[in-house]
Motif scaffolding. Structure first.
Motif, PDB file in Angstrom:
ATOM      1  N   GLY A 155       0.810  -1.222   0.000  1.00  0.00           N
ATOM      2  CA  GLY A 155       0.000   0.000   0.000  1.00  0.00           C
ATOM      3  C   GLY A 155       0.841   1.267   0.000  1.00  0.00           C
ATOM      4  N   LYS A 156       2.101   1.149  -0.414  1.00  0.00           N
ATOM      5  CA  LYS A 156       2.998   2.313  -0.403  1.00  0.00           C
ATOM      6  C   LYS A 156       2.468   3.451  -1.267  1.00  0.00           C
ATOM      7  N   SER A 157       2.041   3.115  -2.480  1.00  0.00           N
ATOM      8  CA  SER A 157       1.658   4.195  -3.393  1.00  0.00           C
ATOM      9  C   SER A 157       0.360   4.869  -2.951  1.00  0.00           C
ATOM     10  N   ASP A 161       6.975   7.869  -7.526  1.00  0.00           N
ATOM     11  CA  ASP A 161       6.842   6.409  -7.518  1.00  0.00           C
ATOM     12  C   ASP A 161       8.056   5.835  -8.249  1.00  0.00           C
ATOM     13  N   THR A 162       9.059   5.388  -7.480  1.00  0.00           N
ATOM     14  CA  THR A 162      10.302   4.931  -8.133  1.00  0.00           C
ATOM     15  C   THR A 162      10.104   3.594  -8.851  1.00  0.00           C
ATOM     16  N   GLY A 163       9.133   2.793  -8.381  1.00  0.00           N
ATOM     17  CA  GLY A 163       8.868   1.511  -9.039  1.00  0.00           C
ATOM     18  C   GLY A 163       8.502   1.708 -10.499  1.00  0.00           C
ATOM     19  N   LEU A 223       9.779   3.650 -12.583  1.00  0.00           N
ATOM     20  CA  LEU A 223      10.989   3.764 -13.408  1.00  0.00           C
ATOM     21  C   LEU A 223      11.513   2.378 -13.785  1.00  0.00           C
ATOM     22  N   TYR A 224      11.526   1.478 -12.790  1.00  0.00           N
ATOM     23  CA  TYR A 224      11.973   0.103 -13.069  1.00  0.00           C
ATOM     24  C   TYR A 224      10.969  -0.601 -13.979  1.00  0.00           C
ATOM     25  N   ARG A 225       9.692  -0.300 -13.772  1.00  0.00           N
ATOM     26  CA  ARG A 225       8.665  -0.888 -14.645  1.00  0.00           C
ATOM     27  C   ARG A 225       8.856  -0.393 -16.089  1.00  0.00           C
ATOM     28  N   ALA A 226       9.210   0.887 -16.240  1.00  0.00           N
ATOM     29  CA  ALA A 226       9.408   1.442 -17.590  1.00  0.00           C
ATOM     30  C   ALA A 226      10.555   0.714 -18.293  1.00  0.00           C
ATOM     31  N   ALA A 260       9.159  -8.362 -14.776  1.00  0.00           N
ATOM     32  CA  ALA A 260      10.332  -7.907 -15.544  1.00  0.00           C
ATOM     33  C   ALA A 260      11.045  -6.786 -14.785  1.00  0.00           C
ATOM     34  N   ALA A 261      10.260  -5.894 -14.170  1.00  0.00           N
ATOM     35  CA  ALA A 261      10.848  -4.790 -13.391  1.00  0.00           C
ATOM     36  C   ALA A 261      11.669  -5.355 -12.244  1.00  0.00           C
ATOM     37  N   SER A 262      11.104  -6.353 -11.565  1.00  0.00           N
ATOM     38  CA  SER A 262      11.801  -6.951 -10.436  1.00  0.00           C
ATOM     39  C   SER A 262      13.097  -7.607 -10.919  1.00  0.00           C
ATOM     40  N   ARG A 263      13.031  -8.239 -12.082  1.00  0.00           N
ATOM     41  CA  ARG A 263      14.221  -8.925 -12.592  1.00  0.00           C
ATOM     42  C   ARG A 263      15.302  -7.935 -13.044  1.00  0.00           C
ATOM     43  N   VAL A 298      21.394  -1.108 -14.221  1.00  0.00           N
ATOM     44  CA  VAL A 298      20.040  -0.539 -14.303  1.00  0.00           C
ATOM     45  C   VAL A 298      19.808   0.388 -13.105  1.00  0.00           C
ATOM     46  N   ARG A 299      20.247  -0.047 -11.935  1.00  0.00           N
ATOM     47  CA  ARG A 299      20.077   0.780 -10.732  1.00  0.00           C
ATOM     48  C   ARG A 299      20.903   2.065 -10.856  1.00  0.00           C
ATOM     49  N   ALA A 300      22.129   1.916 -11.363  1.00  0.00           N
ATOM     50  CA  ALA A 300      22.999   3.095 -11.517  1.00  0.00           C
ATOM     51  C   ALA A 300      22.375   4.069 -12.520  1.00  0.00           C
ATOM     52  N   ARG A 302      11.968   0.518  -2.946  1.00  0.00           N
ATOM     53  CA  ARG A 302      12.565  -0.580  -2.184  1.00  0.00           C
ATOM     54  C   ARG A 302      13.835  -0.129  -1.451  1.00  0.00           C
ATOM     55  N   ASP A 303      14.548   0.855  -2.052  1.00  0.00           N
ATOM     56  CA  ASP A 303      15.865   1.236  -1.522  1.00  0.00           C
ATOM     57  C   ASP A 303      15.954   2.746  -1.304  1.00  0.00           C
ATOM     58  N   VAL A 304      14.811   3.391  -1.134  1.00  0.00           N
ATOM     59  CA  VAL A 304      14.839   4.859  -1.016  1.00  0.00           C
ATOM     60  C   VAL A 304      15.554   5.257   0.286  1.00  0.00           C
ATOM     61  N   ASN A 307      12.860 -12.075  -4.910  1.00  0.00           N
ATOM     62  CA  ASN A 307      13.776 -11.390  -5.845  1.00  0.00           C
ATOM     63  C   ASN A 307      14.286 -10.091  -5.235  1.00  0.00           C
ATOM     64  N   ASP A 308      13.349  -9.302  -4.721  1.00  0.00           N
ATOM     65  CA  ASP A 308      13.698  -7.947  -4.276  1.00  0.00           C
ATOM     66  C   ASP A 308      14.541  -7.956  -2.999  1.00  0.00           C
ATOM     67  N   MET A 309      14.349  -8.998  -2.155  1.00  0.00           N
ATOM     68  CA  MET A 309      15.070  -9.014  -0.881  1.00  0.00           C
ATOM     69  C   MET A 309      16.426  -9.698  -0.963  1.00  0.00           C
ATOM     70  N   THR A 310      16.604 -10.532  -1.989  1.00  0.00           N
ATOM     71  CA  THR A 310      17.842 -11.320  -2.012  1.00  0.00           C
ATOM     72  C   THR A 310      18.851 -10.826  -3.046  1.00  0.00           C
ATOM     73  N   ARG A 311      18.493  -9.800  -3.845  1.00  0.00           N
ATOM     74  CA  ARG A 311      19.480  -9.340  -4.845  1.00  0.00           C
ATOM     75  C   ARG A 311      20.689  -8.735  -4.130  1.00  0.00           C
ATOM     76  N   ALA A 312      21.818  -8.774  -4.844  1.00  0.00           N
ATOM     77  CA  ALA A 312      23.067  -8.342  -4.210  1.00  0.00           C
ATOM     78  C   ALA A 312      23.112  -6.826  -4.020  1.00  0.00           C
TER      79      ALA A 312
HETATM   80  O1   DC Z   1       6.845  -0.714  -6.486  1.00  0.00           O
HETATM   81  P1   DC Z   1       6.612  -1.537  -7.740  1.00  0.00           P
HETATM   82  O2   DC Z   1       5.850  -2.783  -7.488  1.00  0.00           O
HETATM   83  O3   DC Z   1       6.021  -0.721  -8.847  1.00  0.00           O
HETATM   84  O4   DC Z   1       8.094  -1.966  -8.232  1.00  0.00           O
HETATM   85  C1   DC Z   1       8.309  -2.837  -9.311  1.00  0.00           C
HETATM   86  C2   DC Z   1       9.672  -3.510  -9.153  1.00  0.00           C
HETATM   87  O5   DC Z   1      10.696  -2.527  -9.333  1.00  0.00           O
HETATM   88  C3   DC Z   1       9.944  -4.142  -7.798  1.00  0.00           C
HETATM   89  O6   DC Z   1       9.512  -5.492  -7.734  1.00  0.00           O
HETATM   90  C4   DC Z   1      11.430  -4.007  -7.636  1.00  0.00           C
HETATM   91  C5   DC Z   1      11.803  -2.809  -8.452  1.00  0.00           C
HETATM   92  N1   DC Z   1      12.073  -1.618  -7.637  1.00  0.00           N
HETATM   93  C6   DC Z   1      13.342  -1.493  -7.124  1.00  0.00           C
HETATM   94  O7   DC Z   1      14.164  -2.400  -7.297  1.00  0.00           O
HETATM   95  N2   DC Z   1      13.679  -0.389  -6.425  1.00  0.00           N
HETATM   96  C7   DC Z   1      12.802   0.599  -6.200  1.00  0.00           C
HETATM   97  N3   DC Z   1      13.169   1.676  -5.523  1.00  0.00           N
HETATM   98  C8   DC Z   1      11.478   0.474  -6.697  1.00  0.00           C
HETATM   99  C9   DC Z   1      11.139  -0.655  -7.395  1.00  0.00           C
END
Ligand code: DC
Length: 222
Positions: free
Chosen positions: A13-15, A31-33, A35-38, A95-98, A105-107, A127-129, A180-185
Protein backbone atom coordinates in the motif's frame (compact mmCIF):
# COMPACT_ATOMS: atom_id res chain seq x y z
CA UNK A 1 12.43 21.11 1.90
CA UNK A 2 11.41 17.75 3.21
CA UNK A 3 12.25 14.27 1.92
CA UNK A 4 10.17 11.30 3.02
CA UNK A 5 11.16 7.74 2.10
CA UNK A 6 8.60 4.93 2.07
CA UNK A 7 9.97 1.48 1.33
CA UNK A 8 8.38 -1.93 1.51
CA UNK A 9 7.32 -4.98 -0.46
CA UNK A 10 4.87 -4.98 -3.36
CA UNK A 11 1.24 -4.71 -2.32
CA UNK A 12 1.89 -3.13 1.07
CA UNK A 13 0.00 0.00 0.00
CA UNK A 14 3.00 2.31 -0.40
CA UNK A 15 1.66 4.20 -3.39
CA UNK A 16 -1.84 4.67 -1.95
CA UNK A 17 -0.30 6.03 1.23
CA UNK A 18 2.31 8.20 -0.47
CA UNK A 19 -0.23 9.75 -2.85
CA UNK A 20 -2.54 10.82 -0.01
CA UNK A 21 0.31 12.17 2.09
CA UNK A 22 1.77 14.08 -0.86
CA UNK A 23 -1.59 15.73 -1.39
CA UNK A 24 -2.11 16.53 2.29
CA UNK A 25 1.36 18.03 2.68
CA UNK A 26 1.40 19.68 -0.74
CA UNK A 27 4.60 17.92 -1.79
CA UNK A 28 5.58 15.81 -4.79
CA UNK A 29 4.97 12.07 -4.97
CA UNK A 30 7.63 10.04 -6.75
CA UNK A 31 6.84 6.41 -7.52
CA UNK A 32 10.30 4.93 -8.13
CA UNK A 33 8.87 1.51 -9.04
CA UNK A 34 7.43 3.11 -12.19
CA UNK A 35 10.99 3.76 -13.41
CA UNK A 36 11.97 0.10 -13.07
CA UNK A 37 8.66 -0.89 -14.65
CA UNK A 38 9.41 1.44 -17.59
CA UNK A 39 12.74 -0.33 -18.13
CA UNK A 40 11.10 -3.76 -17.68
CA UNK A 41 8.42 -2.85 -20.20
CA UNK A 42 10.97 -1.59 -22.73
CA UNK A 43 13.03 -4.76 -22.32
CA UNK A 44 9.94 -6.92 -22.94
CA UNK A 45 9.08 -4.88 -26.06
CA UNK A 46 12.56 -4.67 -27.51
CA UNK A 47 14.11 -8.00 -26.48
CA UNK A 48 11.27 -10.24 -25.34
CA UNK A 49 10.80 -12.47 -22.30
CA UNK A 50 14.22 -14.12 -22.49
CA UNK A 51 17.08 -11.72 -21.83
CA UNK A 52 20.45 -11.57 -20.17
CA UNK A 53 21.95 -8.83 -18.02
CA UNK A 54 24.40 -8.07 -20.88
CA UNK A 55 21.55 -7.56 -23.36
CA UNK A 56 19.74 -5.20 -20.98
CA UNK A 57 22.95 -3.25 -20.35
CA UNK A 58 23.54 -2.90 -24.06
CA UNK A 59 20.09 -1.40 -24.37
CA UNK A 60 20.52 1.23 -21.64
CA UNK A 61 22.60 3.80 -23.60
CA UNK A 62 19.83 4.06 -26.19
CA UNK A 63 17.21 4.85 -23.53
CA UNK A 64 16.26 8.18 -22.11
CA UNK A 65 13.92 7.82 -19.14
CA UNK A 66 12.17 10.87 -17.95
CA UNK A 67 9.46 11.78 -15.42
CA UNK A 68 6.86 14.46 -16.02
CA UNK A 69 4.00 15.63 -13.84
CA UNK A 70 0.76 16.28 -15.68
CA UNK A 71 -2.02 17.67 -13.47
CA UNK A 72 -0.03 16.43 -10.49
CA UNK A 73 0.09 12.86 -11.80
CA UNK A 74 3.43 11.25 -12.53
CA UNK A 75 4.02 10.02 -16.09
CA UNK A 76 7.05 8.03 -17.18
CA UNK A 77 8.50 8.63 -20.62
CA UNK A 78 10.93 6.41 -22.48
CA UNK A 79 12.52 8.12 -25.47
CA UNK A 80 9.71 10.65 -25.52
CA UNK A 81 6.89 8.07 -25.36
CA UNK A 82 4.57 8.05 -22.34
CA UNK A 83 4.59 4.39 -21.23
CA UNK A 84 2.59 4.94 -18.02
CA UNK A 85 -0.51 3.12 -19.22
CA UNK A 86 1.48 -0.02 -20.16
CA UNK A 87 3.44 -0.67 -16.99
CA UNK A 88 0.83 -1.87 -14.51
CA UNK A 89 0.63 -5.49 -15.64
CA UNK A 90 1.94 -8.58 -13.86
CA UNK A 91 4.49 -9.47 -16.60
CA UNK A 92 5.88 -5.94 -16.42
CA UNK A 93 6.05 -6.14 -12.60
CA UNK A 94 8.07 -9.36 -12.84
CA UNK A 95 10.33 -7.91 -15.54
CA UNK A 96 10.85 -4.79 -13.39
CA UNK A 97 11.80 -6.95 -10.44
CA UNK A 98 14.22 -8.92 -12.59
CA UNK A 99 15.95 -6.00 -14.33
CA UNK A 100 16.14 -4.09 -11.05
CA UNK A 101 18.66 -6.65 -9.80
CA UNK A 102 21.11 -5.64 -12.56
CA UNK A 103 23.50 -3.07 -11.03
CA UNK A 104 23.83 -0.96 -14.23
CA UNK A 105 20.04 -0.54 -14.30
CA UNK A 106 20.08 0.78 -10.73
CA UNK A 107 23.00 3.10 -11.52
CA UNK A 108 21.16 4.33 -14.63
CA UNK A 109 18.15 5.46 -12.55
CA UNK A 110 19.98 6.79 -9.51
CA UNK A 111 20.66 10.41 -10.50
CA UNK A 112 17.18 10.96 -11.85
CA UNK A 113 15.71 10.03 -8.46
CA UNK A 114 18.23 12.00 -6.42
CA UNK A 115 17.91 15.11 -8.60
CA UNK A 116 14.16 15.25 -8.07
CA UNK A 117 14.59 14.91 -4.30
CA UNK A 118 17.27 17.61 -4.28
CA UNK A 119 15.01 20.07 -6.07
CA UNK A 120 11.63 19.31 -4.46
CA UNK A 121 9.97 18.39 -1.21
CA UNK A 122 9.03 14.82 -1.99
CA UNK A 123 7.61 11.59 -0.68
CA UNK A 124 9.27 8.78 -2.59
CA UNK A 125 8.27 5.13 -2.48
CA UNK A 126 10.24 2.09 -3.54
CA UNK A 127 12.57 -0.58 -2.18
CA UNK A 128 15.87 1.24 -1.52
CA UNK A 129 14.84 4.86 -1.02
CA UNK A 130 15.77 4.99 2.68
CA UNK A 131 18.84 2.77 2.32
CA UNK A 132 20.45 3.98 -0.93
CA UNK A 133 18.66 6.77 -2.79
CA UNK A 134 18.04 9.14 0.12
CA UNK A 135 20.08 7.88 3.09
CA UNK A 136 19.59 11.28 4.76
CA UNK A 137 15.81 11.49 4.27
CA UNK A 138 14.03 13.40 7.05
CA UNK A 139 11.56 10.58 7.57
CA UNK A 140 11.84 6.90 6.66
CA UNK A 141 8.93 4.52 6.86
CA UNK A 142 9.13 0.80 6.14
CA UNK A 143 5.62 -0.25 5.22
CA UNK A 144 4.79 -3.91 5.17
CA UNK A 145 2.00 -6.44 5.60
CA UNK A 146 1.81 -10.21 5.69
CA UNK A 147 1.98 -11.78 2.19
CA UNK A 148 -1.50 -13.34 2.60
CA UNK A 149 -2.97 -9.93 3.44
CA UNK A 150 -1.25 -8.33 0.44
CA UNK A 151 -2.51 -11.11 -1.83
CA UNK A 152 -6.08 -10.69 -0.54
CA UNK A 153 -5.93 -6.94 -1.25
CA UNK A 154 -4.50 -7.53 -4.72
CA UNK A 155 -7.24 -10.04 -5.58
CA UNK A 156 -9.89 -7.53 -4.40
CA UNK A 157 -8.26 -4.79 -6.51
CA UNK A 158 -8.25 -6.99 -9.62
CA UNK A 159 -11.82 -8.18 -9.02
CA UNK A 160 -12.92 -4.56 -8.77
CA UNK A 161 -11.35 -3.94 -12.19
CA UNK A 162 -13.31 -6.92 -13.56
CA UNK A 163 -10.21 -9.11 -13.77
CA UNK A 164 -10.56 -12.63 -12.43
CA UNK A 165 -7.71 -13.54 -10.10
CA UNK A 166 -6.76 -16.70 -8.31
CA UNK A 167 -5.57 -16.17 -4.72
CA UNK A 168 -2.89 -18.87 -4.82
CA UNK A 169 -1.41 -17.56 -8.07
CA UNK A 170 -1.34 -13.99 -6.77
CA UNK A 171 0.23 -15.11 -3.49
CA UNK A 172 2.87 -17.07 -5.40
CA UNK A 173 3.73 -14.03 -7.53
CA UNK A 174 3.96 -11.80 -4.46
CA UNK A 175 6.22 -14.25 -2.66
CA UNK A 176 8.41 -14.63 -5.75
CA UNK A 177 8.81 -10.86 -6.16
CA UNK A 178 9.54 -10.43 -2.40
CA UNK A 179 12.24 -13.06 -2.74
CA UNK A 180 13.78 -11.39 -5.84
CA UNK A 181 13.70 -7.95 -4.28
CA UNK A 182 15.07 -9.01 -0.88
CA UNK A 183 17.84 -11.32 -2.01
CA UNK A 184 19.48 -9.34 -4.85
CA UNK A 185 23.07 -8.34 -4.21
CA UNK A 186 22.65 -4.63 -4.91
CA UNK A 187 20.27 -2.38 -2.97
CA UNK A 188 17.99 -5.18 -1.77
CA UNK A 189 14.67 -4.44 -0.15
CA UNK A 190 15.33 -4.02 3.55
CA UNK A 191 14.39 -1.75 6.39
CA UNK A 192 16.92 1.06 6.92
CA UNK A 193 18.33 1.12 10.46
CA UNK A 194 16.65 4.46 11.10
CA UNK A 195 13.33 3.65 9.41
CA UNK A 196 10.13 3.25 11.41
CA UNK A 197 8.38 -0.07 10.79
CA UNK A 198 4.70 0.18 9.98
CA UNK A 199 2.96 -3.18 9.58
CA UNK A 200 -0.51 -2.50 8.26
CA UNK A 201 -1.73 -6.13 8.16
CA UNK A 202 -4.47 -5.22 10.64
CA UNK A 203 -5.04 -1.62 9.48
CA UNK A 204 -7.25 -0.18 6.77
CA UNK A 205 -6.07 2.56 4.39
CA UNK A 206 -7.28 5.38 6.64
CA UNK A 207 -5.63 3.92 9.74
CA UNK A 208 -2.40 3.44 7.79
CA UNK A 209 -2.44 7.10 6.72
CA UNK A 210 -3.05 8.23 10.31
CA UNK A 211 -0.20 6.07 11.59
CA UNK A 212 2.16 7.36 8.89
CA UNK A 213 1.23 10.99 9.61
CA UNK A 214 2.00 10.41 13.28
CA UNK A 215 5.42 9.07 12.35
CA UNK A 216 6.05 12.04 10.04
CA UNK A 217 4.93 14.57 12.68
CA UNK A 218 7.22 12.95 15.24
CA UNK A 219 10.19 13.60 12.94
CA UNK A 220 9.49 16.97 11.30
CA UNK A 221 7.54 20.06 12.22
CA UNK A 222 4.70 20.44 9.76
O1 DC B 1 6.84 -0.71 -6.49
P1 DC B 1 6.61 -1.54 -7.74
O2 DC B 1 5.85 -2.78 -7.49
O3 DC B 1 6.02 -0.72 -8.85
O4 DC B 1 8.09 -1.97 -8.23
C1 DC B 1 8.31 -2.84 -9.31
C2 DC B 1 9.67 -3.51 -9.15
O5 DC B 1 10.70 -2.53 -9.33
C3 DC B 1 9.94 -4.14 -7.80
O6 DC B 1 9.51 -5.49 -7.73
C4 DC B 1 11.43 -4.01 -7.64
C5 DC B 1 11.80 -2.81 -8.45
N1 DC B 1 12.07 -1.62 -7.64
C6 DC B 1 13.34 -1.49 -7.12
O7 DC B 1 14.16 -2.40 -7.30
N2 DC B 1 13.68 -0.39 -6.43
C7 DC B 1 12.80 0.60 -6.20
N3 DC B 1 13.17 1.68 -5.52
C8 DC B 1 11.48 0.47 -6.70
C9 DC B 1 11.14 -0.65 -7.40
Amino acid sequence: MINIAVDGPGGSGKSTLAKVIAKQLGILYLDTGALYRAIGYTVLCRIGEEYTEAQVCDLLPSLSVDLRYEENVQHVYVNGEDVSSHIRTQPVAMAASRVSAFPPVRAFLLDLQRDIAARNSVIMDGRDVGTVILPHADVKIFLTARPEVRATRRVAELTEKGIQADFDTVLREITQRDHNDMTRAVAPLKQADDAVLLDNSELNAEETIDAALQIIRSKVAL
